[in-house]
Design an enzyme around this catalytic site. Sequence first.
Site, PDB file in Angstrom:
ATOM      1  N   ASP A   1     165.713  48.293  58.650  1.00  0.00           N
ATOM      2  CA  ASP A   1     165.733  48.458  57.200  1.00  0.00           C
ATOM      3  C   ASP A   1     164.373  48.016  56.650  1.00  0.00           C
ATOM      4  OD1 ASP A   1     166.934  48.630  54.491  1.00  0.00           O
ATOM      5  OD2 ASP A   1     166.716  46.450  54.546  1.00  0.00           O
TER       6      ASP A   1
ATOM      7  N   ASP B   1     163.336  47.244  52.803  1.00  0.00           N
ATOM      8  CA  ASP B   1     163.316  46.221  51.750  1.00  0.00           C
ATOM      9  C   ASP B   1     164.186  45.019  52.106  1.00  0.00           C
ATOM     10  OD1 ASP B   1     161.673  47.836  50.055  1.00  0.00           O
ATOM     11  OD2 ASP B   1     163.439  49.011  49.544  1.00  0.00           O
TER      12      ASP B   1
END
Length: 180
Positions: free
Chosen positions: A11, A13
């Site tokens: 991922d 952020d």
Amino acid sequence: MPSPRRFVLIDRDGTINVEKHYLSDPADLALIPGVGPALARLGRAGYGIAIITNQSGIARGYFSLERLAEIHDRLGQLLAAEGVVVDGIYICPHGPDDDCDCRKPLPGMAEQAMKEHGFDPKLSTVIGDKEVDVELGKAIGAATFLVRTGHGEKYAATSKADHVVADLPAAVNIILGDEA
């Protein structure tokens, strides 16, 4: 036949870069401390690296695909300065109510990465700061890590992740066998 190369799907952020509510300015992008060297270690160990990121800010009109490309250019520059090669960045530009198959926890982005790089998802790892990242990993049969950076702390107590760790460098240590 799947590639023997193992991949880590990460991922963006809150896992790679400091969480900013709907990051829309490349100048606001900052790596979480230790992420660059950790990702460089993965690369040196032969792992493929793919970034898998929901970007509903596009559907919400907060920023454009062109602006997102500028953010990813900046991310690439910051990671390259640390010796990191990213094999691909996969995005879902849709909102939560759109009918798509790519928004995490659905496997569309991971399937795209698997198609492009030919790796076995069961030999892969998914790392993220939200339970949707863990659910994506479980859906494709990958090992899962929830990091406590970004939004991770609020999911840590109830996460179904295989490992709950402080941050991405801690996950890399486990993946590479440096810490049990």
